[in-house]
Design a protein around this motif. Structure first.
Motif, PDB file in Angstrom:
ATOM      1  N   LEU A  36     -16.895   2.104 -44.693  1.00  0.00           N
ATOM      2  CA  LEU A  36     -16.623   2.936 -45.824  1.00  0.00           C
ATOM      3  C   LEU A  36     -17.027   3.585 -46.883  1.00  0.00           C
ATOM      4  O   LEU A  36     -18.490   3.784 -46.154  1.00  0.00           O
ATOM      5  CB  LEU A  36     -16.885   1.212 -47.018  1.00  0.00           C
ATOM      6  N   VAL A  37     -16.408   5.123 -47.085  1.00  0.00           N
ATOM      7  CA  VAL A  37     -16.582   5.762 -47.270  1.00  0.00           C
ATOM      8  C   VAL A  37     -16.333   6.296 -48.673  1.00  0.00           C
ATOM      9  O   VAL A  37     -15.518   6.790 -49.030  1.00  0.00           O
ATOM     10  CB  VAL A  37     -16.413   7.230 -45.977  1.00  0.00           C
ATOM     11  N   GLY A  38     -17.614   6.677 -49.072  1.00  0.00           N
ATOM     12  CA  GLY A  38     -17.960   7.020 -50.435  1.00  0.00           C
ATOM     13  C   GLY A  38     -17.529   5.643 -51.543  1.00  0.00           C
ATOM     14  O   GLY A  38     -16.341   4.921 -51.601  1.00  0.00           O
ATOM     15  N   ILE A  39     -18.793   5.881 -51.636  1.00  0.00           N
ATOM     16  CA  ILE A  39     -18.767   4.569 -52.667  1.00  0.00           C
ATOM     17  C   ILE A  39     -18.782   4.270 -54.416  1.00  0.00           C
ATOM     18  O   ILE A  39     -19.667   5.000 -55.106  1.00  0.00           O
ATOM     19  CB  ILE A  39     -20.157   3.621 -52.417  1.00  0.00           C
ATOM     20  N   GLY A  40     -17.492   4.762 -54.711  1.00  0.00           N
ATOM     21  CA  GLY A  40     -17.805   5.842 -55.836  1.00  0.00           C
ATOM     22  C   GLY A  40     -17.186   4.162 -57.199  1.00  0.00           C
ATOM     23  O   GLY A  40     -16.944   2.463 -56.473  1.00  0.00           O
ATOM     24  N   ASP A  41     -15.895   4.478 -57.862  1.00  0.00           N
ATOM     25  CA  ASP A  41     -15.197   3.443 -58.830  1.00  0.00           C
ATOM     26  C   ASP A  41     -14.513   2.327 -57.945  1.00  0.00           C
ATOM     27  O   ASP A  41     -14.816   1.193 -58.352  1.00  0.00           O
ATOM     28  CB  ASP A  41     -14.496   4.310 -59.644  1.00  0.00           C
ATOM     29  N   ILE A  42     -13.547   2.521 -57.142  1.00  0.00           N
ATOM     30  CA  ILE A  42     -11.986   2.079 -56.684  1.00  0.00           C
ATOM     31  C   ILE A  42     -13.244   0.976 -55.220  1.00  0.00           C
ATOM     32  O   ILE A  42     -13.003   0.090 -54.589  1.00  0.00           O
ATOM     33  CB  ILE A  42     -11.716   2.805 -56.558  1.00  0.00           C
ATOM     34  N   ALA A  43     -14.316   1.974 -54.697  1.00  0.00           N
ATOM     35  CA  ALA A  43     -14.859   1.580 -53.592  1.00  0.00           C
ATOM     36  C   ALA A  43     -15.700   0.077 -54.427  1.00  0.00           C
ATOM     37  O   ALA A  43     -15.817  -0.985 -53.507  1.00  0.00           O
ATOM     38  CB  ALA A  43     -15.772   2.178 -52.629  1.00  0.00           C
ATOM     39  N   LYS A  44     -16.730   0.244 -54.864  1.00  0.00           N
ATOM     40  CA  LYS A  44     -17.319  -0.755 -55.358  1.00  0.00           C
ATOM     41  C   LYS A  44     -16.661  -1.713 -56.745  1.00  0.00           C
ATOM     42  O   LYS A  44     -16.931  -3.110 -56.522  1.00  0.00           O
ATOM     43  CB  LYS A  44     -18.106  -0.373 -56.711  1.00  0.00           C
ATOM     44  N   SER A  45     -15.290  -1.301 -56.650  1.00  0.00           N
ATOM     45  CA  SER A  45     -14.767  -2.308 -57.592  1.00  0.00           C
ATOM     46  C   SER A  45     -14.131  -3.273 -56.876  1.00  0.00           C
ATOM     47  O   SER A  45     -13.045  -4.775 -57.425  1.00  0.00           O
ATOM     48  CB  SER A  45     -14.215  -2.180 -59.128  1.00  0.00           C
ATOM     49  N   TYR A  88     -21.457  12.512 -44.251  1.00  0.00           N
ATOM     50  CA  TYR A  88     -21.043  11.850 -43.444  1.00  0.00           C
ATOM     51  C   TYR A  88     -20.669  12.532 -41.532  1.00  0.00           C
ATOM     52  O   TYR A  88     -20.376  12.371 -40.833  1.00  0.00           O
ATOM     53  CB  TYR A  88     -19.602  12.581 -44.446  1.00  0.00           C
ATOM     54  N   ASP A  89     -21.313  13.733 -41.950  1.00  0.00           N
ATOM     55  CA  ASP A  89     -21.290  14.678 -41.012  1.00  0.00           C
ATOM     56  C   ASP A  89     -21.428  13.813 -39.412  1.00  0.00           C
ATOM     57  O   ASP A  89     -21.249  13.867 -37.877  1.00  0.00           O
ATOM     58  CB  ASP A  89     -20.936  16.145 -40.763  1.00  0.00           C
ATOM     59  N   ASP A  90     -23.415  13.750 -39.394  1.00  0.00           N
ATOM     60  CA  ASP A  90     -23.356  12.456 -39.596  1.00  0.00           C
ATOM     61  C   ASP A  90     -23.532  11.780 -38.686  1.00  0.00           C
ATOM     62  O   ASP A  90     -23.572  11.586 -37.484  1.00  0.00           O
ATOM     63  CB  ASP A  90     -24.900  13.306 -39.663  1.00  0.00           C
ATOM     64  N   PHE A  91     -22.522  11.185 -39.703  1.00  0.00           N
ATOM     65  CA  PHE A  91     -21.971   9.732 -39.398  1.00  0.00           C
ATOM     66  C   PHE A  91     -21.041  10.373 -38.211  1.00  0.00           C
ATOM     67  O   PHE A  91     -20.650   9.079 -37.123  1.00  0.00           O
ATOM     68  CB  PHE A  91     -20.973   9.265 -40.509  1.00  0.00           C
ATOM     69  N   LEU A  92     -19.982  10.352 -38.667  1.00  0.00           N
ATOM     70  CA  LEU A  92     -18.937  10.932 -37.247  1.00  0.00           C
ATOM     71  C   LEU A  92     -19.871  11.538 -35.460  1.00  0.00           C
ATOM     72  O   LEU A  92     -18.933  10.755 -34.971  1.00  0.00           O
ATOM     73  CB  LEU A  92     -17.966  12.235 -37.574  1.00  0.00           C
ATOM     74  N   VAL A  93     -21.104  12.111 -35.700  1.00  0.00           N
ATOM     75  CA  VAL A  93     -21.059  11.900 -34.033  1.00  0.00           C
ATOM     76  C   VAL A  93     -22.088  11.362 -33.887  1.00  0.00           C
ATOM     77  O   VAL A  93     -21.850  10.484 -33.049  1.00  0.00           O
ATOM     78  CB  VAL A  93     -22.509  14.021 -34.378  1.00  0.00           C
ATOM     79  N   ASP A  94     -22.768  10.413 -34.919  1.00  0.00           N
ATOM     80  CA  ASP A  94     -24.362   8.978 -34.390  1.00  0.00           C
ATOM     81  C   ASP A  94     -23.867   7.925 -35.097  1.00  0.00           C
ATOM     82  O   ASP A  94     -24.217   7.220 -34.560  1.00  0.00           O
ATOM     83  CB  ASP A  94     -25.663   9.749 -34.927  1.00  0.00           C
ATOM     84  N   GLY A  95     -22.813   7.766 -35.701  1.00  0.00           N
ATOM     85  CA  GLY A  95     -22.230   6.742 -36.130  1.00  0.00           C
ATOM     86  C   GLY A  95     -21.997   5.985 -35.845  1.00  0.00           C
ATOM     87  O   GLY A  95     -21.532   5.541 -34.358  1.00  0.00           O
ATOM     88  N   PRO A  96     -22.441   4.018 -35.775  1.00  0.00           N
ATOM     89  CA  PRO A  96     -21.272   3.070 -35.261  1.00  0.00           C
ATOM     90  C   PRO A  96     -19.620   3.586 -35.416  1.00  0.00           C
ATOM     91  O   PRO A  96     -19.136   4.068 -36.064  1.00  0.00           O
ATOM     92  CB  PRO A  96     -21.567   1.937 -36.548  1.00  0.00           C
ATOM     93  N   GLU A  97     -19.385   2.669 -33.720  1.00  0.00           N
ATOM     94  CA  GLU A  97     -18.239   2.164 -33.668  1.00  0.00           C
ATOM     95  C   GLU A  97     -17.510   2.206 -35.166  1.00  0.00           C
ATOM     96  O   GLU A  97     -18.034   0.841 -35.358  1.00  0.00           O
ATOM     97  CB  GLU A  97     -17.261   1.595 -31.969  1.00  0.00           C
ATOM     98  N   GLY A  98     -16.062   2.361 -35.667  1.00  0.00           N
ATOM     99  CA  GLY A  98     -15.871   1.348 -36.208  1.00  0.00           C
ATOM    100  C   GLY A  98     -14.490   2.104 -37.053  1.00  0.00           C
ATOM    101  O   GLY A  98     -14.591   3.226 -37.385  1.00  0.00           O
ATOM    102  N   ALA A  99     -13.215   1.327 -37.905  1.00  0.00           N
ATOM    103  CA  ALA A  99     -12.491   1.987 -38.202  1.00  0.00           C
ATOM    104  C   ALA A  99     -12.744   2.781 -39.695  1.00  0.00           C
ATOM    105  O   ALA A  99     -13.705   1.893 -40.728  1.00  0.00           O
ATOM    106  CB  ALA A  99     -10.818   1.078 -38.488  1.00  0.00           C
TER     107      ALA A  99
END
Ligand code: NAP
Length: 305
Positions: free
Chosen positions: A6-15, A48-59
């Motif tokens: 989940l990318v961007g933890i704002g209003d709609i992400a939380k609710s 976000y950019d670091d995540f795209l290079v080194d982050g875990p697999e997943g949609a």
């Protein structure tokens, strides 16, 4: 189960997103990417950019506002990620079409979500309308922006859509309920003198031969009004609260129940992943763009949250 980030933890992400993912039979939350927040029990990434290079697999499920989300989506596709985008799919129609093309070329799955299409009454409304001739459509889509987007200045900035952040939800329903293509014929916008995007719109449209009127005001006080009334040759259908309930000729066909829109949305993303599809319907965004092309704009009182 598919791992989800989940990318961007704002209003709609939380609710909506977090509870829907927690209840999902298709997805497990593996990580969150947020500049300001962390989510308990999962990996957290702040860049976000670091995540795209080194982050875990997943949609990826991208929930940032459209202006910021566009570059994020392009980078995700370039990195070979499958993506679900919050609505609207991009800040412009051309950018949304470009994203779809990039995903097809890259072979990634992409869903431009329209959450309101997953309301419990929507399928029944489509069934009821099937074979009926549409005579007239009246839509009101008003709410108090101070309650629904408190402090979210981005909605009044260029690329934030103003009241169309809300009205694209009505368009997302109208475009799948009405058998004929909708065309905007006139638009009137009220823009607060200290903002660049409209706080109110009055639209006239056509769906085949049927006149369609829509009004929406973000200064509305009290309970929100998300109402679509469709008069046909054989009765009148009313969606009194978005896709959440349904009445026909004064009788309740679907009562408002628990809101499971986002659970159904994630189930549809699972389908898009399984079929490796690109599903980006730009029609609701196109109607908003057409309204801006035709709009006669007037200035109104300054608006502050
Ligand atoms: P929000 O709370 O203002 O923003 C969501 C998150 O996006 C922010 O918390 C931030 O995440 C990230 N973000 C914002 N600007 C960014 C930037 N410049 N660069 C990178 N990330 C940025 O907005 P929201 O109300 O959740 O709405 C987000 C999207 O969901 C919009 O497209 C909206 O139309 C749609 N939506 C909203 C609602 C609603 O009622 N709020 C309902 C349905 C759909 P981090 O701080 O975690 O980095």
């Amino acid at each position: 189960m598919t791992d989800l980030i989940l990318v961007g933890i704002g209003d709609i992400a939380k609710s909506k997103h977090e509870p829907a993912i927690a209840a999902s039979e298709d997805f497990t939350l593996r990580a969150a990417v947020s500049r300001h927040h962390t989510v308990e029990g999962v990996e957290n990434w702040s860049d976000y950019d670091d995540f795209l290079v080194d982050g875990p697999e997943g949609a990826l499920s991208l929930t940032a506002p459209p202006e910021a989300r566009l570059a994020m989506t392009r980078k995700a596709i370039a990195a070979g990620r499958d993506v679900m985008m919050e609505k609207p799919p991009a800040p412009t129609v051309s950018a949304a079409l470009d994203l779809a093309q990039r995903a097809r070329k890259a072979g990634t799955a992409l869903l431009g979500s329209w959450h309101m299409r997953h309301g419990i009454a929507v399928l029944e409304a489509q069934r009821w309308l099937s074979g009926r001739r549409i005579r007239r459509v009246d839509v009101e889509w008003s709410e108090d922006v101070r309650k629904t987007h408190p402090g979210q200045d981005w909605v009044f900035e260029a690329g934030g859509f103003g009241i169309y952040d809300n009205v694209t939800n009505a368009f997302s329903l109208m475009t799948i309920l009405l058998p004929d293509a909708l065309c905007v014929t006139s638009a009137t916008h009220e823009i607060p003198e200290n903002r660049s995007q409209p706080i109110r719109t009055d639209l006239e449209m056509e769906a085949g031969d049927a006149p369609v009127a829509l009004k929406a005001d973000w200064r509305h006080e009290g309970e929100r009004i998300f109402r679509i009334e469709i008069e046909t040759d054989r009765g009148t259908l009313v969606l009194p609260d978005g896709g959440h309930a349904l009445q026909a000729d004064g009788k309740t066909l679907v009562e408002k129940g628990e809101d499971r829109e986002y659970q159904a949305l994630y189930a549809s993303f699972a389908g898009v992943l399984a079929e490796r599809r690109v599903d980006v319907d730009v029609r609701p965004l196109q109607l908003a763009a057409d309204a801006f092309l035709l709009a006669a704009a007037t200035r109104t009182d300054a608006f502050d949250f």
